[in-house]
Design a protein around this motif. Structure first.
Motif, PDB file in Angstrom:
ATOM      1  N   ASN A 205       0.862  -1.176   0.000  1.00 57.40           N
ATOM      2  CA  ASN A 205       0.000   0.000   0.000  1.00 57.40           C
ATOM      3  C   ASN A 205       0.899   1.227   0.000  1.00 57.40           C
ATOM      4  N   GLY A 233      -2.671   4.646   1.271  1.00 60.89           N
ATOM      5  CA  GLY A 233      -2.924   5.178  -0.058  1.00 60.89           C
ATOM      6  C   GLY A 233      -3.608   4.133  -0.897  1.00 60.89           C
ATOM      7  N   GLU A 234      -2.953   3.759  -1.983  1.00 56.06           N
ATOM      8  CA  GLU A 234      -3.547   2.809  -2.927  1.00 56.06           C
ATOM      9  C   GLU A 234      -2.770   1.494  -2.904  1.00 56.06           C
ATOM     10  N   ASP A 235      -3.499   0.373  -2.913  1.00 58.79           N
ATOM     11  CA  ASP A 235      -2.867  -0.941  -3.007  1.00 58.79           C
ATOM     12  C   ASP A 235      -2.355  -1.167  -4.428  1.00 58.79           C
ATOM     13  N   ALA A 236      -1.193  -1.806  -4.542  1.00 56.96           N
ATOM     14  CA  ALA A 236      -0.661  -2.142  -5.866  1.00 56.96           C
ATOM     15  C   ALA A 236       0.330  -3.289  -5.735  1.00 56.96           C
ATOM     16  N   THR A 244       3.130   1.601 -13.573  1.00 54.30           N
ATOM     17  CA  THR A 244       2.741   3.004 -13.376  1.00 54.30           C
ATOM     18  C   THR A 244       3.947   3.924 -13.539  1.00 54.30           C
ATOM     19  N   SER A 296      -2.305  -5.324   1.858  1.00 55.93           N
ATOM     20  CA  SER A 296      -3.440  -4.464   1.503  1.00 55.93           C
ATOM     21  C   SER A 296      -3.980  -3.800   2.767  1.00 55.93           C
ATOM     22  N   SER A 298      -6.918  -0.855   4.476  1.00 59.48           N
ATOM     23  CA  SER A 298      -8.082   0.029   4.393  1.00 59.48           C
ATOM     24  C   SER A 298      -7.855   1.250   5.283  1.00 59.48           C
ATOM     25  N   ILE A 310      -7.185  10.490   0.079  1.00 55.64           N
ATOM     26  CA  ILE A 310      -6.105   9.726  -0.545  1.00 55.64           C
ATOM     27  C   ILE A 310      -5.814  10.240  -1.950  1.00 55.64           C
ATOM     28  N   SER A 312      -4.389   9.386  -5.553  1.00 59.03           N
ATOM     29  CA  SER A 312      -4.235   8.134  -6.313  1.00 59.03           C
ATOM     30  C   SER A 312      -2.766   7.853  -6.577  1.00 59.03           C
ATOM     31  N   LEU A 313      -2.435   6.582  -6.765  1.00 55.39           N
ATOM     32  CA  LEU A 313      -1.053   6.199  -7.058  1.00 55.39           C
ATOM     33  C   LEU A 313      -0.570   6.887  -8.327  1.00 55.39           C
TER      34      LEU A 313
END
Length: 327
Positions: A205, A233-236, A244, A296, A298, A310, A312-313
């Protein structure tokens, strides 16, 4: 209304930005620093300094006099230490700061912990109440967890302390151990990063640094005493992260998968050399084992209770790459 605020860790990646933002909002900031040299980039009319470490009790007490709030960000976050530094800094140092804050009548404190204390996502994204299902991977995690337990004791005795737990922080700022994701971004766009950890499917995350700064301030304003708030933030997956970076950086570089068995062997060798010769390891087996899991997260609690938002990534990496290229 202007406040007087004491902050530790003010020369670190997150602390430097937090101190500057608070000062720019017309607060009087007193920053604990180890040396003036480290604080040369932390200059503002509203920032004054106290020289010392987390155990410079008299200097800290003087700096906290009349303060409304304390942000405690200083920590030992290395991969290894040859002595009890993790325990001394992350537990005893935190207790000393909170002891002095209580004696000086400081109304509110925010302490920076880590999302790592909660553990990996075994049954879906973790939240603040997810029970840890595996042992701690590192001394950093375990000492931060123990520190949180001691904070909860203090809250039961009437002290107002809120805990924030950032995930993997990245963005413009010093390329130090706390900003390792940005170092990775820099190496990738320069074609110097060659490896994909494991099969590339381990999820992390990633949180943009400005979100973490805002999260600290929101936790001070709106956080409930004794509660922890995940600032994520964002999971990846690693595949998604590197894809990205490649799109935004303008060039895709070939990456070679690094089997976790090979990484574990390397980590064991590094740890042996560290314990035998006192050489700081690049990585340890505990840090490698983290790659076996998904992380991951929340941040719904922070969003609901604090008003946390948040980035975004994609937007965060875009700002990071723009900054790296400008630098």
């Amino acid at each position: 209304m202007s406040k007087k605020i004491f902050i530790t860790g003010s020369t670190g990646f997150i602390g430097r930005k937090l101190a500057m933002k608070l000062a720019q909002e017309d607060n009087r900031v007193v920053a604990l620093i180890r040396s003036k040299q480290k604080a040369k980039d932390l200059q503002h009319d509203n920032i004054s300094f106290v020289e010392g470490d987390l155990f410079s009790t008299d200097a800290i007490a003087e700096g906290m006099e009349g303060c409304d709030e304390v942000y405690h960000l200083a920590a030992f976050a290395s991969v290894w230490a040859k002595d009890d530094t993790f325990h001394r800094v992350n537990i005893l140092g935190t207790e000393n700061i909170l002891d002095i804050a209580q004696k000086q009548g400081v109304g509110k404190c925010v302490v920076t912990s880590t999302a790592g204390v909660i553990g990996p996502a075994i049954d879906g994204p973790v939240n603040e109440d997810t029970p840890r299902q595996v042992d701690f991977f590192t001394d950093y995690e375990s000492t931060k967890y123990e520190s949180e337990l001691k904070i909860k004791e203090r809250v039961r005795n009437g002290q107002h302390v809120v805990i924030v737990n950032p995930t993997r922080v990245y963005g413009p700022g010093p390329l130090n151990v706390s900003n390792s994701v940005t170092k990775l971004v820099k190496q990738y766009i320069e074609g110097k990063w060659k490896f994909m950890p494991g099969d590339g499917m381990s999820t992390g995350n990633y949180v943009f640094v400005d979100d973490v700064i805002n999260g600290h301030i929101l936790a001070m304003a709106n956080g409930r005493a004794g509660e922890r708030y995940l600032l994520g933030g964002e999971d990846a997956t690693y595949h998604e992260l590197f894809d990205t970076i490649a799109v935004i950086g303008g060039q895709k570089h070939k990456l070679y998968k690094m089997p976790l068995g090979v990484m574990l062997t390397f980590g064991k060798l590094q740890l042996f050399m560290a314990e035998r010769f006192g050489r700081q390891p690049m990585i340890t087996p505990g840090w490698v084992r983290k790659y076996l899991y998904k992380w991951s997260v929340s941040s719904a609690k922070a969003e609901t209770e604090l008003g946390y938002k948040i980035t975004s990534l994609n937007d965060g990496i875009q700002q990071t790459v723009n900054w790296l290229k400008a630098e």
